[in-house]
Design a protein around this motif. Structure first.
Motif, PDB file in Angstrom:
ATOM      1  N   VAL A   1     -60.744 -38.722 -14.976  1.00 49.70           N
ATOM      2  CA  VAL A   1     -60.152 -37.386 -15.070  1.00 49.70           C
ATOM      3  C   VAL A   1     -61.128 -36.315 -14.584  1.00 49.70           C
ATOM      4  O   VAL A   1     -60.744 -35.380 -13.887  1.00 49.70           O
ATOM      5  CB  VAL A   1     -59.676 -37.093 -16.513  1.00 49.70           C
ATOM      6  N   ARG A   2     -62.399 -36.468 -14.927  1.00 53.12           N
ATOM      7  CA  ARG A   2     -63.396 -35.438 -14.585  1.00 53.12           C
ATOM      8  C   ARG A   2     -64.243 -35.795 -13.367  1.00 53.12           C
ATOM      9  O   ARG A   2     -65.144 -35.045 -12.992  1.00 53.12           O
ATOM     10  CB  ARG A   2     -64.309 -35.177 -15.789  1.00 53.12           C
ATOM     11  N   ASN A   3     -63.975 -36.943 -12.753  1.00 51.25           N
ATOM     12  CA  ASN A   3     -64.736 -37.376 -11.577  1.00 51.25           C
ATOM     13  C   ASN A   3     -66.236 -37.483 -11.881  1.00 51.25           C
ATOM     14  O   ASN A   3     -67.082 -36.945 -11.163  1.00 51.25           O
ATOM     15  CB  ASN A   3     -64.479 -36.451 -10.388  1.00 51.25           C
ATOM     16  N   ILE A   4     -66.520 -38.169 -12.989  1.00 45.41           N
ATOM     17  CA  ILE A   4     -67.890 -38.412 -13.453  1.00 45.41           C
ATOM     18  C   ILE A   4     -68.049 -39.920 -13.576  1.00 45.41           C
ATOM     19  O   ILE A   4     -67.165 -40.581 -14.123  1.00 45.41           O
ATOM     20  CB  ILE A   4     -68.132 -37.781 -14.851  1.00 45.41           C
ATOM     21  N   PRO A   5     -69.160 -40.494 -13.120  1.00 48.62           N
ATOM     22  CA  PRO A   5     -69.367 -41.932 -13.339  1.00 48.62           C
ATOM     23  C   PRO A   5     -69.359 -42.249 -14.840  1.00 48.62           C
ATOM     24  O   PRO A   5     -70.064 -41.600 -15.618  1.00 48.62           O
ATOM     25  CB  PRO A   5     -70.734 -42.206 -12.723  1.00 48.62           C
ATOM     26  N   ALA A   6     -68.564 -43.215 -15.233  1.00 47.72           N
ATOM     27  CA  ALA A   6     -68.438 -43.569 -16.654  1.00 47.72           C
ATOM     28  C   ALA A   6     -69.785 -43.924 -17.270  1.00 47.72           C
ATOM     29  O   ALA A   6     -70.027 -43.660 -18.444  1.00 47.72           O
ATOM     30  CB  ALA A   6     -67.449 -44.721 -16.818  1.00 47.72           C
ATOM     31  N   GLU A   7     -70.681 -44.497 -16.460  1.00 47.37           N
ATOM     32  CA  GLU A   7     -72.001 -44.896 -16.973  1.00 47.37           C
ATOM     33  C   GLU A   7     -72.836 -43.686 -17.405  1.00 47.37           C
ATOM     34  O   GLU A   7     -73.803 -43.828 -18.158  1.00 47.37           O
ATOM     35  CB  GLU A   7     -72.801 -45.649 -15.908  1.00 47.37           C
ATOM     36  N   GLU A   8     -72.494 -42.510 -16.918  1.00 48.35           N
ATOM     37  CA  GLU A   8     -73.252 -41.298 -17.261  1.00 48.35           C
ATOM     38  C   GLU A   8     -72.709 -40.592 -18.502  1.00 48.35           C
ATOM     39  O   GLU A   8     -73.281 -39.622 -18.968  1.00 48.35           O
ATOM     40  CB  GLU A   8     -73.242 -40.330 -16.080  1.00 48.35           C
ATOM     41  N   ILE A   9     -71.605 -41.080 -19.034  1.00 46.62           N
ATOM     42  CA  ILE A   9     -70.979 -40.448 -20.199  1.00 46.62           C
ATOM     43  C   ILE A   9     -71.509 -41.090 -21.468  1.00 46.62           C
ATOM     44  O   ILE A   9     -71.543 -42.312 -21.593  1.00 46.62           O
ATOM     45  CB  ILE A   9     -69.441 -40.592 -20.113  1.00 46.62           C
ATOM     46  N   THR A  10     -71.943 -40.249 -22.409  1.00 39.97           N
ATOM     47  CA  THR A  10     -72.448 -40.736 -23.694  1.00 39.97           C
ATOM     48  C   THR A  10     -71.555 -40.251 -24.829  1.00 39.97           C
ATOM     49  O   THR A  10     -70.836 -39.249 -24.683  1.00 39.97           O
ATOM     50  CB  THR A  10     -73.885 -40.255 -23.958  1.00 39.97           C
ATOM     51  N   ASP A  11     -71.612 -40.934 -25.957  1.00 41.90           N
ATOM     52  CA  ASP A  11     -70.807 -40.562 -27.122  1.00 41.90           C
ATOM     53  C   ASP A  11     -71.151 -39.177 -27.654  1.00 41.90           C
ATOM     54  O   ASP A  11     -70.309 -38.532 -28.269  1.00 41.90           O
ATOM     55  CB  ASP A  11     -70.984 -41.583 -28.242  1.00 41.90           C
TER      56      ASP A  11
END
Length: 89
Positions: A16-26
């Motif tokens: 949705v936000r065009n961000i690599p999932a690996e860069e997303i933290t809880d």
């Protein structure tokens, strides 16, 4: 180690936000760090409902006061578990 739910929530947020999932933290804040507004949050929720074959009522979504990616993941996991329990018995 993150479970499947965590990974799938991050994948959808990333799409949705065009961000690599690996860069997303809880710990990331949905609005400030991920960049979700109310419309994009609803888009994420619709995708989560489809992905996990569950329903997250709007009333509960807004009552939950989601702040972080972890909050969204926890809400999703609760609904998945509720659906599982209801279908089991």
């Amino acid at each position: 180690m993150p479970n499947s739910t965590h990974l799938r929530v991050k994948k959808i947020l990333g799409q949705v936000r065009n961000i690599p999932a690996e860069e997303i933290t809880d710990e990331q804040v949905l609005t400030d760090e991920i960049g979700l507004d109310s419309l994009s949050l609803l888009e994420v929720v619709v995708r989560l409902e489809a992905e996990f074959r569950t329903v997250i009522p709007d009333s509960e979504l807004f009552r939950a006061r989601l702040r972080t990616v972890g909050d969204l993941t926890d809400l999703t996991a609760r609904h998945i578990e509720r659906e599982r329990m209801e279908s089991a018995g």
